[in-house]
Design a protein around this motif. Structure first.
Motif, mmCIF file in Angstrom:
data_model
loop_
_atom_site.group_PDB
_atom_site.id
_atom_site.type_symbol
_atom_site.label_atom_id
_atom_site.label_comp_id
_atom_site.label_asym_id
_atom_site.label_seq_id
_atom_site.Cartn_x
_atom_site.Cartn_y
_atom_site.Cartn_z
ATOM 1 N N SER A 96 1.183 -0.982 0.039
ATOM 2 C CA SER A 96 0.070 0.055 -0.142
ATOM 3 C C SER A 96 0.966 1.229 0.052
ATOM 4 O O SER A 96 0.602 2.133 -0.768
ATOM 5 N N GLN A 155 3.969 1.669 -1.240
ATOM 6 C CA GLN A 155 4.649 1.785 -2.444
ATOM 7 C C GLN A 155 3.603 2.402 -3.534
ATOM 8 O O GLN A 155 3.760 3.296 -4.314
ATOM 9 N N ALA A 156 2.186 1.850 -3.339
ATOM 10 C CA ALA A 156 1.214 2.196 -4.414
ATOM 11 C C ALA A 156 1.019 3.691 -3.999
ATOM 12 O O ALA A 156 0.744 4.465 -5.130
ATOM 13 N N LYS A 157 0.984 4.219 -2.657
ATOM 14 C CA LYS A 157 0.921 5.506 -2.549
ATOM 15 C C LYS A 157 2.073 6.397 -2.902
ATOM 16 O O LYS A 157 1.834 7.607 -3.403
ATOM 17 N N GLU A 199 4.007 5.874 -5.483
ATOM 18 C CA GLU A 199 3.918 6.080 -6.803
ATOM 19 C C GLU A 199 2.776 6.724 -7.467
ATOM 20 O O GLU A 199 2.581 6.666 -8.732
ATOM 21 N N VAL A 232 -0.456 6.029 -7.586
ATOM 22 C CA VAL A 232 -1.658 5.201 -8.368
ATOM 23 C C VAL A 232 -2.727 5.306 -7.462
ATOM 24 O O VAL A 232 -3.812 4.584 -7.960
ATOM 25 N N LEU A 233 -2.791 5.505 -6.234
ATOM 26 C CA LEU A 233 -3.886 5.720 -5.676
ATOM 27 C C LEU A 233 -4.578 6.847 -5.297
ATOM 28 O O LEU A 233 -4.142 7.850 -5.135
ATOM 29 N N GLU A 253 -7.528 0.429 -8.191
ATOM 30 C CA GLU A 253 -6.754 0.779 -7.140
ATOM 31 C C GLU A 253 -6.256 -0.484 -6.399
ATOM 32 O O GLU A 253 -5.156 -0.575 -6.055
ATOM 33 N N ALA A 259 -3.866 -2.540 -7.948
ATOM 34 C CA ALA A 259 -2.700 -1.773 -8.094
ATOM 35 C C ALA A 259 -2.069 -2.513 -6.865
ATOM 36 O O ALA A 259 -0.699 -2.813 -6.895
ATOM 37 N N VAL A 260 -2.595 -2.534 -5.959
ATOM 38 C CA VAL A 260 -2.002 -2.947 -4.420
ATOM 39 C C VAL A 260 -1.779 -4.407 -4.423
ATOM 40 O O VAL A 260 -0.601 -5.015 -4.140
ATOM 41 N N ARG A 317 1.726 -5.109 -6.641
ATOM 42 C CA ARG A 317 2.805 -4.777 -5.535
ATOM 43 C C ARG A 317 3.134 -6.185 -4.424
ATOM 44 O O ARG A 317 4.002 -6.196 -4.196
#
Length: 718
Positions: free
Chosen positions: A15, A17-19, A21, A23-24, A69, A72-73, A76
């Motif tokens: 989570s 990493q997604a934030k 980058e 994408v969230l 989203e 996306a998590v 990762r």
């Protein structure tokens, strides 16, 4: 395989990493919330079970901004697991099935006979395991709950695709099992439910109700069935306890009695509590969140004190916690700690370590070497409490001061256990051991991600531990043999008993609301599967109910709430109404009982607990004419005497207050001369008198009252 704590750490990193980058967007603000984290973990587990490829777009059912989203998590999350060489439960299952197919261990390469019990949820990993058994065994037997009847197609919709796959693609031979093969035929009522419930041909059974409340058609033999209605709460618990006690009184083996609930909730916990109050052997296999464990709560409370700037309320709660026995203060007694908590409260300091310690030092300055009297005695007692509190709070401040420095996760965890030892917490406590393993598992993930030396401030560490604790559970009991087992329907899957009771059948339990309106976006487990998701979820709920019916060999009792705690009428579960509609109402009346709490006080069959027996005895003694035999019998027992003495004192007070014409001691009139003299000294003519208006200002603001009417300070003109 990763533990729950380690899985949560991987999900948290995914989570983050997604934030980072970017994408969230939709879930950015809630992705770290415990509730959404549990939901996201369930979604990821479902995608893993169906072996979704993270490199591909999300499944069609999840094609939405929110699910995008979440996907996306998920990508990762899978990448992190691959990088650190770890597996969660679902990915381990897939790996095991591939290994079993491609390179099985020597002892799993040849079988004689293999039996697969109820493969109603068949993901790809399970199909691979089945193929391995088919290739390397002499014969494979698979059992499925299914009735080949078009009128029951809705009930078995979730199993029908799997059965078709076995018959048409895998060329299995089917043998139908009926009650004709049973050594002892089941009662007619149970057979009738299994045969006719959830049929789509409504013409066979009619429920025609008119002004005379008569039904002309329906099944005529409800043998083996019983229906108990009771008020929500204590009423349900009493009904279940009486059922269990009556069975045991008839000589039924406790292992032959099974109490089921649709899910574990407050009502289920109350049932278990009532069974224990009646002295019945009825344990349950329970798990409890770590947040509910006293030892963990005490430790979290101590950890949060530096974060909350030494909030006085938290310190008071810590000192009054029954788990805390500070080693640095010589393990004082609970009364000593309670006195210290009172001293902290008397300082009127709201927060701040320095302010609190200074206030305790000032309050403890007194001549403690002489025996005071009068006003000096109160000051002496306050000074004594403050002095005792200082001996606890000062070393506590020193212990907590060591926590405030930033350190890697493992070092911070070490500080936690040093603090636990200083607080006198039992390190052998199961909940603390579970928390220790969770912290270690979290650090292992950080270490594999090369974040083991990352510094954590104490507030950051405490926040992460709090979030971790909220997601962890610990098993608190196991069920031995020789008891009446209490379990949820899912926990008892596959169990059989002579006598089964299904309780808590209120509206929204069977079928559950989730099965009526399932999440339309969620991926599904079974493969192959062509059914609509809503129909599939409802069919599984039907199958759960039919399994309960099939688990009873002799009797099946349904317990449902009739009213809520306010007396409002409640509806029964939908499936229970379906059962009752199968039968002629005239035949059901002898097997239906409604318990009313207002009349249950005098019902000896519902007075199984000691408290209930005392209530019944006192009620009988208060009737006209009084019946005191039961009360006299209980009063002779040491088990009841103390409580009955208290009730007698209460009756005496009520009698004197209602029959005396003048105010007495029970209205607050003081007659003791020593007390009167003390009041004259404390509140005599020498004391300042305040008018009603001034006392109103005291209620409005005590500080202004003190400055204006006690110190007589005047505000500065400018």
């Amino acid at each position: 395989m990763l533990s729950d704590a380690a899985t949560r750490a991987v999900l948290g990193e995914a989570s983050s990493q997604a934030k980072r980058e970017g994408v969230l967007d939709v879930v950015r603000q809630v992705v770290d919330a415990p509730g959404f984290r549990r939901r996201l973990q369930g979604r990821i587990a479902a995608w893993t079970r169906i072996e979704s490829d993270p490199a591909k777009p999300p499944p069609d059912l999840a094609a939405s901004p929110l699910a995008g989203e979440e996907w996306a998590v998920f990508t990762r999350y899978r990448a992190i697991l691959t990088r650190i060489g770890a597996m969660d439960h679902e990915s381990l299952t897939a790996w095991a099935s591939l290994t079993l197919r491609d390179d099985p261990p020597p002892d799993l390469r040849r079988f004689d006979y293999v039996t697969v019990l109820d493969p109603t949820h068949m993901a790809r990993s399970r199909w691979r395991a089945l193929e391995h058994f088919e290739e390397r065994s002499f014969a494979v037997l698979a059992t499925l709950p299914f009735v080949d009847d078009p009128d029951l197609s809705a009930a078995y919709a979730s199993v029908a695709p799997i059965r078709d796959h076995f018959l048409n693609k895998r060329k299995y031979t089917e043998t139908a099992y009926t009650d004709d093969f049973a050594e002892t035929p089941r009662p007619a009522g149970l057979q009738g439910i299994e045969r006719d419930l959830f049929r789509s041909d409504d013409d066979d059974v009619e429920d025609v109700e008119d002004d005379t409340d008569s039904v002309t058609q329906g099944l005529d033999d409800p043998e083996g069935l019983q229906f108990l209605g009771a008020p929500e709460g204590d009423g349900i618990g009493l009904a279940v306890a009486r059922w269990a006690r009556d069975l045991l009184a008839k000589g039924v083996d406790p292992d032959d009695a099974l109490v089921l609930v649709p899910r574990w909730d407050d009502q289920a916990a109350l049932i278990l509590e009532t069974l224990h109050a009646w002295g019945l052997p009825a344990p349950a296999e329970l798990t409890t969140p770590l947040t509910a464990e006293p030892s963990v709560s005490a430790l979290r409370l101590a950890m949060s004190i530096p974060v909350e700037d030494w909030d006085a309320g938290r310190i008071i709660r810590l000192l009054r916690n029954s788990q805390v026995r500070p080693v640095f203060a010589g393990k004082p007694s609970p009364l000593d700690l309670a006195a210290a908590a009172t001293a902290v409260q008397e300082t009127r300091v709201f927060r701040g370590r320095t302010l609190l310690l200074d206030a305790l030092r000032r309050a403890s300055v007194a001549d403690l070497g002489r025996t005071p009297s009068g006003d000096d005695r109160r000051k002496f007692l306050r000074a004594s409490r403050a002095f005792a509190a200082l001996k606890v709070v000062e070393p506590l401040a020193d212990a907590l001061r060591e926590l405030e420095q930033a350190a890697p996760w493992r070092d911070q965890a070490t500080k936690v256990w040093i603090l636990a030892d200083r607080l006198g917490l039992d390190r052998d406590d199961l909940a603390l051991q579970h928390l220790s393993h969770a912290l270690d598992d979290h650090w292992l993930i950080l270490d594999r991600l090369r974040q083991g030396e990352t510094l954590w401030t104490w507030p950051e560490f405490v926040a992460e531990v709090d979030a971790l604790v909220k997601t962890c559970t610990v098993a608190i009991s196991e069920v031995p043999s020789g008891v009446v087992r209490v379990a949820t329907v899912d926990q008892a899957d596959g169990l059989r008993a002579r006598h089964v009771l299904l309780a808590n059948l209120g509206e929204g339990t069977f079928p559950s609301r989730d099965s009526v309106q399932p999440d339309p976006r969620g991926p599904d487990d079974p493969e192959p599967d062509s059914a609509d998701r809503s129909d599939l979820a409802f069919a599984r709920e039907i199958l759960r109910f039919l399994r309960v019916v099939g688990s009873a060999d002799e009797t099946l009792t349904f317990v449902y709430p009739t009213t809520d705690l306010k007396g409002q009428t409640l509806l029964a579960a939908g499936f229970l109404d379906d059962v009752r509609r199968l039968f002629n109402k005239e035949t059901l009346r002898p097997r239906t009982e409604t318990i009313k709490l207002l009349g249950s006080v005098l019902d000896a069959s519902l007075a199984g607990a000691p408290a209930e027996a005392r209530v019944r005895a006192v009620t009988l003694a208060c009737q006209s004419p009084p019946r005191v035999e039961e009360l006299q019998r209980l009063a002779r027992s040491p088990r009841h005497r103390f409580a009955l003495d208290g009730a007698a004192s209460a009756f005496l007070v009520a009698h004197e207050r209602s029959h005396m014409r003048e105010f007495g001691r029970y209205e607050g009139v003081l007659n003791d001369e020593a007390i009167l003299q003390q009041i004259r000294r404390d509140f005599g003519p020498g004391r300042p008198a305040f008018s009603p208006t001034q006392l109103e200002s005291l209620a409005l603001c005590p500080f202004q009252f003190y400055l204006r009417h006690v110190l007589h300070l005047r505000p500065i003109e400018e």
